[in-house]
Design a protein around this motif. Structure first.
Motif, PDB file in Angstrom:
ATOM      1  N   ARG A 384     -30.144  38.599  28.588  1.00 26.42           N
ATOM      2  CA  ARG A 384     -29.499  39.913  28.473  1.00 26.42           C
ATOM      3  C   ARG A 384     -28.407  39.886  27.427  1.00 26.42           C
ATOM      4  O   ARG A 384     -28.238  40.839  26.660  1.00 26.42           O
ATOM      5  N   GLU A 391     -28.448  44.648  20.106  1.00 26.87           N
ATOM      6  CA  GLU A 391     -28.179  46.080  20.109  1.00 26.87           C
ATOM      7  C   GLU A 391     -26.880  46.406  19.379  1.00 26.87           C
ATOM      8  O   GLU A 391     -26.835  47.329  18.581  1.00 26.87           O
ATOM      9  N   ASP A 392     -25.815  45.700  19.716  1.00 29.65           N
ATOM     10  CA  ASP A 392     -24.517  45.982  19.085  1.00 29.65           C
ATOM     11  C   ASP A 392     -23.627  44.756  19.249  1.00 29.65           C
ATOM     12  O   ASP A 392     -23.084  44.514  20.325  1.00 29.65           O
ATOM     13  N   VAL A 395     -19.729  45.340  20.132  1.00 33.61           N
ATOM     14  CA  VAL A 395     -19.483  45.761  21.504  1.00 33.61           C
ATOM     15  C   VAL A 395     -19.825  44.643  22.476  1.00 33.61           C
ATOM     16  O   VAL A 395     -19.117  44.423  23.455  1.00 33.61           O
ATOM     17  N   CYS A 399     -17.449  43.043  25.271  1.00 31.86           N
ATOM     18  CA  CYS A 399     -17.809  43.014  26.687  1.00 31.86           C
ATOM     19  C   CYS A 399     -17.699  41.602  27.245  1.00 31.86           C
ATOM     20  O   CYS A 399     -17.958  41.385  28.422  1.00 31.86           O
ATOM     21  N   ARG A 505     -39.076  47.430  30.673  1.00 33.95           N
ATOM     22  CA  ARG A 505     -37.825  47.076  31.352  1.00 33.95           C
ATOM     23  C   ARG A 505     -38.082  46.933  32.835  1.00 33.95           C
ATOM     24  O   ARG A 505     -38.893  47.632  33.406  1.00 33.95           O
ATOM     25  N   ARG A 506     -37.348  46.033  33.437  1.00 34.50           N
ATOM     26  CA  ARG A 506     -37.519  45.829  34.865  1.00 34.50           C
ATOM     27  C   ARG A 506     -36.661  46.796  35.660  1.00 34.50           C
ATOM     28  O   ARG A 506     -35.615  47.242  35.200  1.00 34.50           O
ATOM     29  N   THR A 507     -37.118  47.091  36.848  1.00 32.63           N
ATOM     30  CA  THR A 507     -36.307  47.872  37.776  1.00 32.63           C
ATOM     31  C   THR A 507     -35.421  46.900  38.534  1.00 32.63           C
ATOM     32  O   THR A 507     -35.915  46.007  39.208  1.00 32.63           O
ATOM     33  N   LEU A 508     -34.121  47.074  38.391  1.00 33.80           N
ATOM     34  CA  LEU A 508     -33.215  46.089  38.974  1.00 33.80           C
ATOM     35  C   LEU A 508     -32.341  46.657  40.079  1.00 33.80           C
ATOM     36  O   LEU A 508     -31.893  45.940  40.956  1.00 33.80           O
ATOM     37  N   SER A 509     -32.097  47.966  40.049  1.00 34.62           N
ATOM     38  CA  SER A 509     -31.035  48.516  40.892  1.00 34.62           C
ATOM     39  C   SER A 509     -31.350  48.333  42.372  1.00 34.62           C
ATOM     40  O   SER A 509     -32.498  48.281  42.787  1.00 34.62           O
TER      41      SER A 509
ATOM     42  N   TYR B  89     -15.476  53.568  23.710  1.00 31.40           N
ATOM     43  CA  TYR B  89     -15.420  53.853  22.272  1.00 31.40           C
ATOM     44  C   TYR B  89     -15.475  55.353  22.010  1.00 31.40           C
ATOM     45  O   TYR B  89     -16.042  56.123  22.777  1.00 31.40           O
ATOM     46  N   ARG B  93     -20.830  53.787  22.379  1.00 38.16           N
ATOM     47  CA  ARG B  93     -21.587  52.612  21.905  1.00 38.16           C
ATOM     48  C   ARG B  93     -22.154  51.858  23.094  1.00 38.16           C
ATOM     49  O   ARG B  93     -21.566  50.902  23.566  1.00 38.16           O
ATOM     50  N   PHE B  95     -25.632  49.835  24.849  1.00 38.13           N
ATOM     51  CA  PHE B  95     -26.788  49.051  24.413  1.00 38.13           C
ATOM     52  C   PHE B  95     -28.001  49.927  24.691  1.00 38.13           C
ATOM     53  O   PHE B  95     -28.558  49.916  25.777  1.00 38.13           O
ATOM     54  N   ASN B  97     -31.147  50.289  23.989  1.00 41.26           N
ATOM     55  CA  ASN B  97     -32.506  49.923  24.378  1.00 41.26           C
ATOM     56  C   ASN B  97     -32.545  49.067  25.642  1.00 41.26           C
ATOM     57  O   ASN B  97     -33.495  48.335  25.872  1.00 41.26           O
ATOM     58  N   MET B  98     -31.493  49.127  26.431  1.00 40.71           N
ATOM     59  CA  MET B  98     -31.487  48.410  27.696  1.00 40.71           C
ATOM     60  C   MET B  98     -31.252  49.436  28.807  1.00 40.71           C
ATOM     61  O   MET B  98     -30.785  50.538  28.538  1.00 40.71           O
ATOM     62  N   THR B  99     -31.586  49.045  30.018  1.00 42.29           N
ATOM     63  CA  THR B  99     -31.418  50.023  31.089  1.00 42.29           C
ATOM     64  C   THR B  99     -29.942  50.159  31.456  1.00 42.29           C
ATOM     65  O   THR B  99     -29.100  49.357  31.027  1.00 42.29           O
ATOM     66  N   VAL B 101     -28.519  49.707  34.381  1.00 44.99           N
ATOM     67  CA  VAL B 101     -28.038  48.557  35.155  1.00 44.99           C
ATOM     68  C   VAL B 101     -27.774  47.370  34.231  1.00 44.99           C
ATOM     69  O   VAL B 101     -26.748  46.704  34.337  1.00 44.99           O
ATOM     70  N   GLU B 102     -28.680  47.132  33.292  1.00 46.79           N
ATOM     71  CA  GLU B 102     -28.495  45.998  32.381  1.00 46.79           C
ATOM     72  C   GLU B 102     -27.217  46.147  31.561  1.00 46.79           C
ATOM     73  O   GLU B 102     -26.526  45.168  31.289  1.00 46.79           O
ATOM     74  N   LEU B 105     -24.514  44.985  33.689  1.00 46.17           N
ATOM     75  CA  LEU B 105     -24.579  43.526  33.850  1.00 46.17           C
ATOM     76  C   LEU B 105     -23.921  42.835  32.663  1.00 46.17           C
ATOM     77  O   LEU B 105     -23.253  41.812  32.823  1.00 46.17           O
ATOM     78  N   ILE B 106     -24.121  43.382  31.470  1.00 52.58           N
ATOM     79  CA  ILE B 106     -23.454  42.805  30.303  1.00 52.58           C
ATOM     80  C   ILE B 106     -21.942  42.940  30.450  1.00 52.58           C
ATOM     81  O   ILE B 106     -21.186  42.029  30.111  1.00 52.58           O
ATOM     82  N   GLY B 107     -21.503  44.063  30.993  1.00 56.19           N
ATOM     83  CA  GLY B 107     -20.069  44.249  31.198  1.00 56.19           C
ATOM     84  C   GLY B 107     -19.470  43.201  32.119  1.00 56.19           C
ATOM     85  O   GLY B 107     -18.287  42.889  32.043  1.00 56.19           O
ATOM     86  N   ALA B 150     -30.165  54.781  37.416  1.00 56.26           N
ATOM     87  CA  ALA B 150     -29.972  53.334  37.367  1.00 56.26           C
ATOM     88  C   ALA B 150     -30.963  52.572  36.489  1.00 56.26           C
ATOM     89  O   ALA B 150     -30.582  51.694  35.737  1.00 56.26           O
ATOM     90  N   ASP B 151     -32.256  52.918  36.561  1.00 57.47           N
ATOM     91  CA  ASP B 151     -33.229  52.127  35.808  1.00 57.47           C
ATOM     92  C   ASP B 151     -33.780  52.844  34.595  1.00 57.47           C
ATOM     93  O   ASP B 151     -34.819  52.480  34.053  1.00 57.47           O
ATOM     94  N   ARG B 169     -19.503  50.289  32.578  1.00 54.20           N
ATOM     95  CA  ARG B 169     -19.669  48.997  31.923  1.00 54.20           C
ATOM     96  C   ARG B 169     -18.310  48.321  31.742  1.00 54.20           C
ATOM     97  O   ARG B 169     -18.164  47.116  31.955  1.00 54.20           O
TER      98      ARG B 169
END
Lengths: 524, 282
Positions: A384, A391-392, A395, A399, A505-509, B89, B93, B95, B97-99, B101-102, B105-107, B150-151, B169
């Motif tokens: 991840r 992606e960025d 940022v 993070c 993408r996976r469903t995680l929630s 921001y 800003r 991410f 192309n990520m869900t 929840v993801e 998770l990065i946060g 969420a997803d 995040r």
């Protein structure tokens, strides 16, 4: 009306130019032969029959004309007469062009001049094939019949389909099938069915080596070696977003380390397969570290150029006479060791596998191991973080992702996987030389990743089959193999720019808990 | 045991210049625990630059930034996040192309310990952390009211939801201090009201100190304990909303000096327009 007229001529010219080009490189007759073989398996020889060429000519005009009519109709509709006229016009235009070419070529032939000096593929036999073995006037008439019929058929088909909206209905029908397909519902209902299906596929793949012939085994070997490479490069390019071009360097490092450790010359170490493999992976990973650290702060095109340079450095080093005592120089390394089959397989199956079958199994097993590793990595905190970096970057760092170390990590792991692929490749061929580590290997590995879908694991496997397997399937096309292959790649990237199997993408929630939990959680 | 510092963040005499241009000149700011402080000022006043300085994006030319009495000048942004400062921001800003929840998770990155080896070997630490962090992400989503998304891919969220996701995040690393760069920009009145509510809950429920940049005066006057006004990189005023509203320098910064003549000028121009021959030219 006027625009329809001029546009029809324009598209007729396009069709004509395509026909001329295909004839000049002798592509038409190759395709015509394949076309005949489809319907007549008894057909032998390489001369196309006049009918097949005519049909092919008509088909080209048909497709161009139909595309034109369908696109044109989007803006405004035309009467039946206008449409038929347009199709006719396109047919005539294309006919004039292709006939012109054949008249010129025919005249040369009649004069007895050989124009192969200028156009390599156009021998007198080819010209007479295109002239249908008759005189010029006769051939011209036949070409006109083909092109005009093609144009008319296109306009008729378009008329019919637009009046009854057949194509719309068909496409809706297909969409319906795809969307509400029973299989998908079935799979959603019983999730374990997916596992069973996957298992079946794995079993089928594992049965392959004993079922197919020696040629297919060698192709499959290359496909899976490229799949391994693709998985490694996918970590670097697809996930962490670093455009690394010189991937072949790590591949070469792995191959040469393995070769030097197991071959009788130049060092005579002749180590066993497995320890040599592990050392090869390790050396490639160290190579990754050496490359990864300096490129840590580079982005995009600069990164591509620097890594490209690294790939070339490795290739030139292993090719140089200076290092010939250590690397075998231009001659490469011969008699590289192969793994011995464990006695167990012979016991179970009665007799040992053929060497090539056994090696394919080995490749498959190593492929599965790599697959497991990259799968675990991708769906973890590490994967991840790589994706967030892609992606960025700014940022992601804000993070809390330590961007530089994650970048190096991606290159090191990717390099180790490439080293593994290289070692297997060298062992499989029992030989390795500098000629095998050209820039094209990097390009192919990158194509595997891009075609399959950036960051997608199943996509990478599919990409390997397409990049390394498809050219073998296209053997029938002979000289035009790579041309058609290139055209297919272009078409695929236009139709599916995200790759053939983009990442899902996976469903995680999960169900949230009360705010009290969060309060306790977030207590600084 | 060390004594608890007086302020969660202290910025002392910060100066930042780009070439010849001094973007922020000798600005100081103290952020008490659990306070909401707004930074306002006309466009180009140096608000975002000041923000970037305290979140570690830029290093200051002079001056010090103390986070709980600890200097954070010039340390990389990932370490700043590690200490417990997060930010959003001005131009969202995520991410993309990520869900959703993801993204969260990065946060949480600074709070996670498992390495890539844990991931490959599927150690118990990796599994436990994965489970906990996903649970926390879901809780955070519920908190900002985005459970329904969420997803989904982050890029497919509506605008207001994206702003909320950025906040969720930012909450991932258990921050002591949250920096919000124009959280209400481009929102309609309902969305703005909901955002004000959210920011207030952040402080009251999660005990986080908040510094925000905002142009919407209704928001600023509604939620701020204290307001810092910047103009041309300099601090021209600081105080409670009431004090700022009646500050002559602030009014001048926003509307220019000689504002008393403004109404007169406006009616003159209107009259001139009416006289104009072509009504469509302006």
């Amino acid at each position: 009306m006027k625009t329809l007229f001029s546009k029809s001529i324009q598209f007729g010219i396009i069709a004509g130019v395509i026909l001329i080009f295909s004839e000049l490189i002798n592509l038409t007759s190759t395709f015509a032969v394949i076309l005949e073989k489809l319907f007549n398996s008894a057909k032998t020889g390489k001369t196309a029959s006049p009918l097949a060429i005519q049909i092919l000519t008509g088909l080209v005009v048909f497709f161009i004309a139909y595309t034109f009519l369908r696109k044109k109709n989007g803006s405004k509709s035309h009467t039946a007469g206008q449409e038929i006229g347009s199709g006719l016009l396109m047919g005539i235009t294309a006919g004039i062009l292709i006939s012109l070419l054949n008249v010129i070529l025919g005249t040369y032939l009649a004069k007895g001049q050989d124009i192969r000096n200028y156009l390599d593929a156009v021998s007198p036999e080819v010209i007479s094939t295109f002239l249908f073995q008759t005189d010029i006037a006769n051939a011209v008439i036949r070409y006109f019949i083909a092109t005009i019929l093609g144009g008319l058929a296109a306009s008729l088909l378009h008329l019919v389909s637009s009046k009854t909206n057949v194509s719309g209905k068909i496409s809706k029908f297909i969409q319906k099938i795809v969307q509400q397909s029973k299989i998908r519902i079935f799979l959603n209902k019983y999730p374990y069915m997916t596992t069973i299906l996957t298992l079946l596929v794995v079993i089928a793949v594992f049965l392959l080596p004993v079922l197919v012939n020696a040629y297919a085994i060698s192709v499959l070997g290359i496909v899976f070696i490229y799949a391994i490479m693709g998985l490694g490069l996918n970590l670097i390019v697809g996930l962490s977003g670093q455009l690394v071009f010189g991937y072949v360097a790590f591949y070469a490092l792995g191959a040469y380390t393995f070769g030097l450790l197991t071959a009788p010359k130049p060092f005579g170490i002749e180590m066993n397969f497995w320890p040599a493999l592990i050392i090869a992976i390790f050396i490639a990973a160290i190579g990754g570290l050496f490359v990864g650290v300096p490129i840590m702060n580079l982005r995009g095109d600069y990164l591509a150029i620097v890594t490209l340079g690294f790939g070339e450095i490795i290739r030139i080093l292993i090719n140089s006479n200076l290092l010939a005592d250590f690397t075998g120089g231009p001659q490469g390394i011969k008699n590289i060791g192969q793994p011995t089959q464990p006695a167990l397989t012979a016991k179970i199956f009665g007799k040992p596998f053929d060497d090539n079958v056994w090696f394919l199994y080995l490749i498959l097993i190593l492929f599965l191991v790599v697959l497991y590793v990259v799968f675990r990595l991708q769906y973890s905190r590490t994967g991840r973080s790589w994706e967030a970096m892609r992606e960025d970057e700014t940022v992601a760092q804000a993070c809390g992702v330590t961007v530089s170390s994650y970048k190096v990590l991606a290159v090191v792991i990717g390099a180790a996987i490439a080293g593994l692929a290289g070692a297997i490749y060298a062992s499989r061929n029992t030989y390795t030389g500098p000629g095998e580590y050209a820039f094209m290997v990097s390009v192919n590995a990158l194509a595997v990743v891009v075609i399959g879908g950036m960051g997608s694991i199943p996509g990478t496997l599919l990409g390997a089959f397409i990049i390394k397997g498809l050219p073998e399937l296209l053997r029938d096309l002979e000289n035009y193999r790579m041309l058609v292959f290139g055209a297919l790649l272009i078409a695929m990237m236009i139709i599916r720019p995200e790759g053939i199997w983009p990442v899902k993408r996976r469903t995680l929630s999960v169900t949230p808990e009360s705010i009290e939990v969060l309060k306790k959680d977030l207590k600084p | 045991m060390t004594t608890k510092p007086a302020y969660v963040l202290e910025a002392n005499n910060i100066t930042i210049s780009f070439g010849g241009l001094t973007a922020v000149n000798d600005v100081s700011l103290q952020v008490p625990f659990q306070s909401i402080i707004s930074i306002i000022g006309p466009n180009g006043a140096g608000k975002t630059t000041f923000f970037n300085a305290i979140s570690g994006f830029y290093s200051c030319d002079s001056g010090t930034v103390l986070f709980q009495d600890r200097p954070i000048n010039g340390i990389p942004t990932d370490e700043v996040a590690n200490l417990g400062i997060s930010r959003t921001y001005q131009n969202i800003r995520l991410f993309t192309n990520m869900t959703v929840v993801e993204n969260i998770l990065i946060g949480q990155q600074p709070r996670l310990r498992s390495t890539f080896l844990d991931a490959i070997l599927q150690t118990s630490r990796n599994r436990r952390e994965e489970k906990q962090s996903i649970q926390k992400a879901s809780n955070l989503l519920d908190f900002v009211g985005l459970s329904a998304y969420a997803d989904d891919m982050a890029k497919n969220l509506p605008y207001g939801a994206q702003r909320r996701l950025e906040i969720a995040r930012a909450l991932g690393n258990n921050p002591h201090l949250l920096l919000l760069d124009e959280p209400c920009a481009g929102m309609n009145p309902q969305e703005t009201a909901a955002m004000i509510e959210l920011i207030k809950t952040l402080r009251s429920q999660l005990k986080i100190a908040i510094v925000l940049i905002e142009h919407d005066m209704k928001v600023v006057m509604n939620i701020s304990d204290s307001i810092l006004v910047l103009d041309h990189g300099e601090k021209i005023a600081q105080g409670t909303p009431e004090e700022i509203q009646s500050d002559q320098r602030v009014v001048e910064a926003y509307l220019g000096s000689g504002t008393e003549n403004l109404v007169e000028k406006y009616s003159q121009r209107k009259a001139a327009n009416r006289k104009a021959v072509q009504p469509h030219v302006f």
